[in-house]
Design an enzyme around this catalytic site. Structure first.
Site, PDB file in Angstrom:
ATOM      1  CG  HIS A 160      -8.344 -11.949  -0.338  1.00 10.45           C
ATOM      2  ND1 HIS A 160      -7.093 -11.952  -0.919  1.00 10.45           N
ATOM      3  CD2 HIS A 160      -8.977 -10.834  -0.764  1.00 10.45           C
ATOM      4  CE1 HIS A 160      -6.992 -10.877  -1.684  1.00 10.45           C
ATOM      5  NE2 HIS A 160      -8.107 -10.180  -1.600  1.00 10.45           N
ATOM      6  CD1 TRP A 183      -4.408  -2.292  -3.520  1.00  9.94           C
ATOM      7  CD2 TRP A 183      -3.644  -0.280  -4.112  1.00  9.94           C
ATOM      8  NE1 TRP A 183      -5.456  -1.601  -4.074  1.00  9.94           N
ATOM      9  CE2 TRP A 183      -5.015  -0.367  -4.452  1.00  9.94           C
ATOM     10  CE3 TRP A 183      -2.959   0.898  -4.388  1.00  9.94           C
ATOM     11  CZ2 TRP A 183      -5.693   0.687  -5.069  1.00  9.94           C
ATOM     12  CZ3 TRP A 183      -3.640   1.942  -5.001  1.00  9.94           C
ATOM     13  CH2 TRP A 183      -4.984   1.822  -5.335  1.00  9.94           C
ATOM     14  CE1 TYR A 230      -5.627 -11.932  -4.581  1.00 11.67           C
ATOM     15  CE2 TYR A 230      -7.456 -13.439  -4.245  1.00 11.67           C
ATOM     16  CZ  TYR A 230      -6.982 -12.190  -4.600  1.00 11.67           C
ATOM     17  OH  TYR A 230      -7.871 -11.200  -4.966  1.00 11.67           O
TER      18      TYR A 230
END
Length: 104
Positions: free
Chosen positions: A22, A77, A18
């Protein structure tokens, strides 16, 4: 400026992935967020529960959670769906949080 906060859920064991995704946020997505008035956007993790806590400043009444009709957001997404709890449209399961204290 408004401030909003919400929580999301990361699947267990995906903290580093994650963070990596990012750290390499797509430039077009960053531009889209900024153009929508989103700034000072942070996401924190509670490692005991894999709960993500997000807070952002927004100009106007919208925020990142209002960009779901944008094709680039839908692509993001889909890219993130394998490591997060998501809705049927791949949007992250997101719960708004009520502010109960703020020190300015």
């Amino acid at each position: 400026m408004n401030r909003t906060a919400f929580k999301m859920k990361l699947k267990p064991g995906y903290k580093e992935e994650y963070k990596k995704r990012h750290d390499n946020l797509w430039p077009g997505l960053k531009t889209l967020l900024k153009n929508a008035g989103v700034s000072d956007y942070s996401i924190f993790i509670d490692e005991e529960t894999d709960t993500l806590f997000a807070v952002q400043r927004t100009a106007g009444t919208g925020g990142s959670q209002d960009l779901g009709k944008e094709a680039l957001v839908k692509q993001w997404w889909a890219y993130m769906a394998d490591i997060m709890e998501v809705n049927p449209d791949n949007s992250p399961v997101s719960v708004p949080l009520e502010e109960v204290f703020y020190l300015e």
